[in-house]
Scaffold this motif. Structure first.
Motif, PDB file in Angstrom:
ATOM      1  N   ASP A 122     -14.049 -19.791   3.651  1.00 62.93           N
ATOM      2  CA  ASP A 122     -15.387 -20.235   4.012  1.00 62.93           C
ATOM      3  C   ASP A 122     -15.561 -21.733   3.777  1.00 62.93           C
ATOM      4  O   ASP A 122     -16.333 -22.392   4.465  1.00 62.93           O
ATOM      5  N   ARG A 123     -14.853 -22.257   2.813  1.00 62.69           N
ATOM      6  CA  ARG A 123     -14.938 -23.692   2.526  1.00 62.69           C
ATOM      7  C   ARG A 123     -14.434 -24.495   3.723  1.00 62.69           C
ATOM      8  O   ARG A 123     -15.101 -25.426   4.186  1.00 62.69           O
ATOM      9  N   ALA A 124     -13.260 -24.143   4.231  1.00 60.01           N
ATOM     10  CA  ALA A 124     -12.706 -24.837   5.394  1.00 60.01           C
ATOM     11  C   ALA A 124     -13.607 -24.656   6.616  1.00 60.01           C
ATOM     12  O   ALA A 124     -13.814 -25.598   7.393  1.00 60.01           O
ATOM     13  N   ALA A 125     -14.141 -23.450   6.765  1.00 57.96           N
ATOM     14  CA  ALA A 125     -15.024 -23.183   7.907  1.00 57.96           C
ATOM     15  C   ALA A 125     -16.294 -24.017   7.796  1.00 57.96           C
ATOM     16  O   ALA A 125     -16.785 -24.553   8.803  1.00 57.96           O
ATOM     17  N   GLY A 126     -16.825 -24.142   6.578  1.00 55.61           N
ATOM     18  CA  GLY A 126     -18.040 -24.928   6.379  1.00 55.61           C
ATOM     19  C   GLY A 126     -17.819 -26.395   6.680  1.00 55.61           C
ATOM     20  O   GLY A 126     -18.670 -27.057   7.281  1.00 55.61           O
ATOM     21  N   ILE A 127     -16.667 -26.921   6.260  1.00 50.35           N
ATOM     22  CA  ILE A 127     -16.357 -28.324   6.521  1.00 50.35           C
ATOM     23  C   ILE A 127     -16.156 -28.552   8.021  1.00 50.35           C
ATOM     24  O   ILE A 127     -16.530 -29.604   8.554  1.00 50.35           O
TER      25      ILE A 127
END
Length: 214
Positions: free
Chosen positions: A45-50
């Motif tokens: 989710d971190r990569a997706a959020g960025i």
């Protein structure tokens, strides 16, 4: 339809572009808050959020470019040309710094975040929401007093972020024994606090427009 009447819809387009950009600032700030609140090593989710932040910033760049093009091809503008350019440029600066903060998490391979980073991001999101509210009122100068009130709120939020930033950096130098981690977190703090500074810059432009055209 006379010549002046034909020009009026072009003036309206400016406000639509401002509103669209302001919404993207809020989208980017909220996405950053989500990333920081749920920060975990290896979290997809971190990569997706960025990636969301990156997409939002690119969309905002297109609006900025369209606004500048419209400015160069419009005979009549809703307010001073320099103010229009400053407004859209400062708004774009906010999202650039939001993107910088998000990308620095990956670039610096940050393994752990602090509550202060989340707090700065939350203050930034609140600033972004107030920017959106003020920008939405720009089409009607009768709303000048309300715009000035919102600008004061942005100024207060920026001051709060500055205090959090100073306390956070002080705590880093007191408690963080890993020099590399200290440098990384300080850079994140600075990007977040600088983004709230740019929100205040937007508020200053809006305040100037209201005072000159009210």
């Amino acid at each position: 339809m006379n010549f002046i009447a034909r020009l009026m819809p072009r003036q309206g387009r400016f406000f639509g572009l401002f509103d669209g950009h302001a919404k993207l600032i809020v989208d980017g700030a909220r996405a950053l808050v989500d990333v920081l609140r749920n920060y975990e090593v290896g979290n997809r989710d971190r990569a997706a959020g960025i990636k969301v932040i990156e997409d939002v910033e690119h969309a905002a760049d297109r609006i900025t470019h369209e606004t500048v093009q419209l400015l160069h091809t419009s005979f009549i503008t809703p307010f001073d040309r320099d103010d229009i350019h400053r407004l859209i440029s400062r708004m774009d600066d906010v999202l650039d710094l939001i993107q910088d903060a998000g990308e620095s998490l990956i670039l610096y391979d940050i393994q752990k975040l602090t509550p202060e980073a989340v707090q700065l991001a939350e203050l930034l999101a609140r600033c972004a929401e107030r920017v959106q509210a003020a920008v939405k009122l720009l089409a009607n100068m009768a709303d000048g007093p309300q715009m000035l009130k919102i600008c004061e709120e942005i100024d207060k939020l920026e001051s709060d972020a500055d205090k959090v930033m100073r306390a956070a950096v002080s705590k880093l130098f007191r408690d963080e024994t890993d020099v590399r981690q200290l440098i990384k977190l300080k850079a994140v703090y600075e990007s977040l606090e600088s983004a709230t500074d740019r929100c205040q810059d937007v508020a200053n432009v809006i305040e100037s427009v209201v005072l000159e055209n009210g």
